[in-house]
Design a protein around this motif. Structure first.
Motif, PDB file in Angstrom:
ATOM      1  N   THR A  73      13.907  10.085  -8.024  1.00 41.98           N
ATOM      2  CA  THR A  73      12.811  10.712  -7.310  1.00 41.98           C
ATOM      3  C   THR A  73      11.626   9.761  -7.295  1.00 41.98           C
ATOM      4  O   THR A  73      11.563   8.810  -8.073  1.00 41.98           O
ATOM      5  N   LYS A  74      10.682  10.015  -6.417  1.00 46.86           N
ATOM      6  CA  LYS A  74       9.508   9.161  -6.322  1.00 46.86           C
ATOM      7  C   LYS A  74       8.647   9.332  -7.568  1.00 46.86           C
ATOM      8  O   LYS A  74       8.584  10.411  -8.162  1.00 46.86           O
ATOM      9  N   THR A  75       7.971   8.255  -7.913  1.00 50.05           N
ATOM     10  CA  THR A  75       7.036   8.344  -9.027  1.00 50.05           C
ATOM     11  C   THR A  75       5.789   9.069  -8.568  1.00 50.05           C
ATOM     12  O   THR A  75       5.577   9.291  -7.376  1.00 50.05           O
ATOM     13  N   LYS A  76       4.965   9.429  -9.507  1.00 51.72           N
ATOM     14  CA  LYS A  76       3.743  10.150  -9.161  1.00 51.72           C
ATOM     15  C   LYS A  76       2.842   9.274  -8.297  1.00 51.72           C
ATOM     16  O   LYS A  76       2.234   9.742  -7.341  1.00 51.72           O
ATOM     17  N   GLN A  77       2.753   7.979  -8.625  1.00 54.73           N
ATOM     18  CA  GLN A  77       1.898   7.076  -7.865  1.00 54.73           C
ATOM     19  C   GLN A  77       2.419   6.889  -6.444  1.00 54.73           C
ATOM     20  O   GLN A  77       1.654   6.868  -5.492  1.00 54.73           O
ATOM     21  N   ALA A  78       3.725   6.783  -6.286  1.00 53.04           N
ATOM     22  CA  ALA A  78       4.307   6.640  -4.946  1.00 53.04           C
ATOM     23  C   ALA A  78       4.097   7.902  -4.137  1.00 53.04           C
ATOM     24  O   ALA A  78       3.862   7.844  -2.922  1.00 53.04           O
ATOM     25  N   LYS A  79       4.162   9.044  -4.780  1.00 51.53           N
ATOM     26  CA  LYS A  79       3.937  10.315  -4.100  1.00 51.53           C
ATOM     27  C   LYS A  79       2.483  10.427  -3.633  1.00 51.53           C
ATOM     28  O   LYS A  79       2.198  10.933  -2.557  1.00 51.53           O
ATOM     29  N   LEU A  80       1.545   9.942  -4.451  1.00 49.02           N
ATOM     30  CA  LEU A  80       0.140   9.997  -4.081  1.00 49.02           C
ATOM     31  C   LEU A  80      -0.189   9.024  -2.959  1.00 49.02           C
ATOM     32  O   LEU A  80      -1.078   9.269  -2.148  1.00 49.02           O
ATOM     33  N   ASN A  81       0.518   7.898  -2.902  1.00 42.23           N
ATOM     34  CA  ASN A  81       0.214   6.865  -1.916  1.00 42.23           C
ATOM     35  C   ASN A  81       0.856   7.107  -0.559  1.00 42.23           C
ATOM     36  O   ASN A  81       0.492   6.446   0.409  1.00 42.23           O
ATOM     37  N   GLN A  82       1.804   8.013  -0.462  1.00 46.97           N
ATOM     38  CA  GLN A  82       2.490   8.203   0.810  1.00 46.97           C
ATOM     39  C   GLN A  82       1.583   8.940   1.791  1.00 46.97           C
ATOM     40  O   GLN A  82       0.726   9.723   1.398  1.00 46.97           O
ATOM     41  N   LYS A  83       1.779   8.641   3.061  1.00 50.41           N
ATOM     42  CA  LYS A  83       1.002   9.317   4.092  1.00 50.41           C
ATOM     43  C   LYS A  83       1.713  10.604   4.455  1.00 50.41           C
ATOM     44  O   LYS A  83       2.903  10.608   4.735  1.00 50.41           O
ATOM     45  N   LYS A  84       0.966  11.691   4.472  1.00 44.84           N
ATOM     46  CA  LYS A  84       1.571  12.975   4.762  1.00 44.84           C
ATOM     47  C   LYS A  84       1.702  13.196   6.259  1.00 44.84           C
ATOM     48  O   LYS A  84       2.675  13.757   6.733  1.00 44.84           O
ATOM     49  N   TYR A  85       0.715  12.745   7.017  1.00 46.83           N
ATOM     50  CA  TYR A  85       0.723  12.959   8.451  1.00 46.83           C
ATOM     51  C   TYR A  85       0.553  11.633   9.168  1.00 46.83           C
ATOM     52  O   TYR A  85       0.016  10.680   8.616  1.00 46.83           O
ATOM     53  N   LYS A  86       0.999  11.579  10.391  1.00 49.39           N
ATOM     54  CA  LYS A  86       0.773  10.398  11.213  1.00 49.39           C
ATOM     55  C   LYS A  86      -0.708  10.326  11.564  1.00 49.39           C
ATOM     56  O   LYS A  86      -1.376  11.349  11.647  1.00 49.39           O
ATOM     57  N   PRO A  87      -1.225   9.133  11.806  1.00 49.54           N
ATOM     58  CA  PRO A  87      -2.644   9.047  12.181  1.00 49.54           C
ATOM     59  C   PRO A  87      -2.868   9.692  13.546  1.00 49.54           C
ATOM     60  O   PRO A  87      -2.062   9.566  14.455  1.00 49.54           O
ATOM     61  N   SER A  88      -3.962  10.387  13.649  1.00 48.80           N
ATOM     62  CA  SER A  88      -4.243  11.063  14.912  1.00 48.80           C
ATOM     63  C   SER A  88      -4.927  10.086  15.861  1.00 48.80           C
ATOM     64  O   SER A  88      -5.794   9.307  15.461  1.00 48.80           O
ATOM     65  N   TYR A  89      -4.548  10.127  17.105  1.00 44.62           N
ATOM     66  CA  TYR A  89      -5.128   9.256  18.114  1.00 44.62           C
ATOM     67  C   TYR A  89      -5.975  10.068  19.091  1.00 44.62           C
ATOM     68  O   TYR A  89      -6.069   9.762  20.257  1.00 44.62           O
ATOM     69  N   SER A  90      -6.584  11.119  18.604  1.00 39.98           N
ATOM     70  CA  SER A  90      -7.394  11.953  19.479  1.00 39.98           C
ATOM     71  C   SER A  90      -8.707  11.270  19.845  1.00 39.98           C
ATOM     72  O   SER A  90      -9.311  11.569  20.856  1.00 39.98           O
ATOM     73  N   ASN A  91      -9.126  10.331  19.036  1.00 43.36           N
ATOM     74  CA  ASN A  91     -10.376   9.640  19.281  1.00 43.36           C
ATOM     75  C   ASN A  91     -10.086   8.267  19.900  1.00 43.36           C
ATOM     76  O   ASN A  91     -10.546   7.245  19.418  1.00 43.36           O
ATOM     77  N   THR A  92      -9.344   8.231  20.976  1.00 48.65           N
ATOM     78  CA  THR A  92      -8.916   6.961  21.569  1.00 48.65           C
ATOM     79  C   THR A  92      -9.970   6.338  22.451  1.00 48.65           C
ATOM     80  O   THR A  92      -9.847   5.183  22.832  1.00 48.65           O
ATOM     81  N   GLU A  93     -11.021   7.054  22.787  1.00 44.96           N
ATOM     82  CA  GLU A  93     -12.045   6.510  23.672  1.00 44.96           C
ATOM     83  C   GLU A  93     -12.773   5.343  23.038  1.00 44.96           C
ATOM     84  O   GLU A  93     -13.197   4.415  23.719  1.00 44.96           O
ATOM     85  N   GLN A  94     -12.889   5.337  21.739  1.00 43.80           N
ATOM     86  CA  GLN A  94     -13.592   4.254  21.072  1.00 43.80           C
ATOM     87  C   GLN A  94     -12.720   3.006  20.978  1.00 43.80           C
ATOM     88  O   GLN A  94     -13.232   1.893  20.967  1.00 43.80           O
ATOM     89  N   ASP A  95     -11.432   3.146  20.921  1.00 42.47           N
ATOM     90  CA  ASP A  95     -10.539   2.017  20.714  1.00 42.47           C
ATOM     91  C   ASP A  95     -10.006   1.426  21.996  1.00 42.47           C
ATOM     92  O   ASP A  95      -9.451   0.341  21.988  1.00 42.47           O
ATOM     93  N   SER A  96     -10.141   2.094  23.133  1.00 41.01           N
ATOM     94  CA  SER A  96      -9.526   1.620  24.350  1.00 41.01           C
ATOM     95  C   SER A  96     -10.499   0.798  25.182  1.00 41.01           C
ATOM     96  O   SER A  96     -11.722   0.888  25.038  1.00 41.01           O
ATOM     97  N   LEU A  97      -9.941   0.001  26.065  1.00 40.52           N
ATOM     98  CA  LEU A  97     -10.724  -0.825  26.969  1.00 40.52           C
ATOM     99  C   LEU A  97     -10.644  -0.252  28.370  1.00 40.52           C
ATOM    100  O   LEU A  97      -9.602   0.258  28.792  1.00 40.52           O
ATOM    101  N   TYR A  98     -11.732  -0.353  29.111  1.00 48.27           N
ATOM    102  CA  TYR A  98     -11.737   0.130  30.483  1.00 48.27           C
ATOM    103  C   TYR A  98     -11.916  -1.051  31.425  1.00 48.27           C
ATOM    104  O   TYR A  98     -12.784  -1.899  31.237  1.00 48.27           O
TER     105      TYR A  98
END
Length: 67
Positions: free
Chosen positions: A38-63
Protein backbone atom coordinates in the motif's frame (compact mmCIF):
# COMPACT_ATOMS: atom_id res chain seq x y z
CA UNK A 1 -2.49 -33.15 0.63
CA UNK A 2 -4.60 -34.45 -2.18
CA UNK A 3 -3.84 -33.71 -5.83
CA UNK A 4 -6.44 -31.59 -7.60
CA UNK A 5 -8.49 -32.97 -10.48
CA UNK A 6 -6.88 -30.51 -12.91
CA UNK A 7 -3.37 -31.58 -11.91
CA UNK A 8 -4.34 -35.24 -12.25
CA UNK A 9 -5.63 -34.56 -15.76
CA UNK A 10 -2.39 -32.75 -16.70
CA UNK A 11 -0.25 -35.57 -15.33
CA UNK A 12 -2.32 -38.11 -17.26
CA UNK A 13 -1.89 -36.16 -20.50
CA UNK A 14 1.90 -36.05 -20.02
CA UNK A 15 1.97 -39.79 -19.20
CA UNK A 16 0.07 -40.53 -22.40
CA UNK A 17 2.58 -38.58 -24.45
CA UNK A 18 0.60 -35.39 -25.03
CA UNK A 19 2.03 -31.92 -24.59
CA UNK A 20 2.19 -30.48 -21.07
CA UNK A 21 -0.17 -27.46 -20.93
CA UNK A 22 2.01 -25.69 -18.36
CA UNK A 23 4.60 -25.08 -21.10
CA UNK A 24 2.21 -22.72 -22.86
CA UNK A 25 1.55 -20.54 -19.81
CA UNK A 26 2.73 -16.96 -20.04
CA UNK A 27 5.58 -15.60 -17.97
CA UNK A 28 3.09 -13.63 -15.90
CA UNK A 29 1.56 -16.84 -14.53
CA UNK A 30 4.58 -17.39 -12.31
CA UNK A 31 4.58 -13.92 -10.76
CA UNK A 32 3.78 -13.63 -7.09
CA UNK A 33 1.12 -10.94 -6.91
CA UNK A 34 0.91 -11.04 -3.14
CA UNK A 35 3.87 -8.67 -2.79
CA UNK A 36 1.82 -5.55 -3.48
CA UNK A 37 2.33 -2.78 -1.00
CA UNK A 38 0.00 0.00 0.00
CA UNK A 39 1.07 3.61 -0.37
CA UNK A 40 2.99 5.20 2.43
CA UNK A 41 1.47 8.05 4.35
CA UNK A 42 3.77 10.56 2.63
CA UNK A 43 2.90 9.24 -0.84
CA UNK A 44 -0.78 9.41 0.02
CA UNK A 45 -0.42 13.04 1.13
CA UNK A 46 1.53 14.01 -1.99
CA UNK A 47 -0.87 12.54 -4.54
CA UNK A 48 -3.21 14.83 -6.42
CA UNK A 49 -6.83 14.06 -5.72
CA UNK A 50 -8.33 16.00 -8.61
CA UNK A 51 -7.14 17.11 -12.01
CA UNK A 52 -6.24 20.80 -12.25
CA UNK A 53 -9.17 22.91 -13.26
CA UNK A 54 -8.84 24.95 -16.42
CA UNK A 55 -11.81 27.19 -15.77
CA UNK A 56 -9.56 30.22 -15.54
CA UNK A 57 -8.11 29.86 -19.04
CA UNK A 58 -8.50 33.52 -19.99
CA UNK A 59 -5.34 34.44 -18.15
CA UNK A 60 -3.22 31.72 -19.74
CA UNK A 61 -4.39 31.93 -23.35
CA UNK A 62 -3.22 34.16 -26.17
CA UNK A 63 -5.53 36.09 -28.46
CA UNK A 64 -4.67 36.72 -32.10
CA UNK A 65 -6.66 39.19 -34.12
CA UNK A 66 -6.14 39.20 -37.87
CA UNK A 67 -7.46 42.23 -39.68
Amino acid sequence: MAISQAKKARMKRVREGNLDPSIHRSAFATLDLRTKRTKTKQAKLNQKKYKPSYSNTEQDSLYFLFV
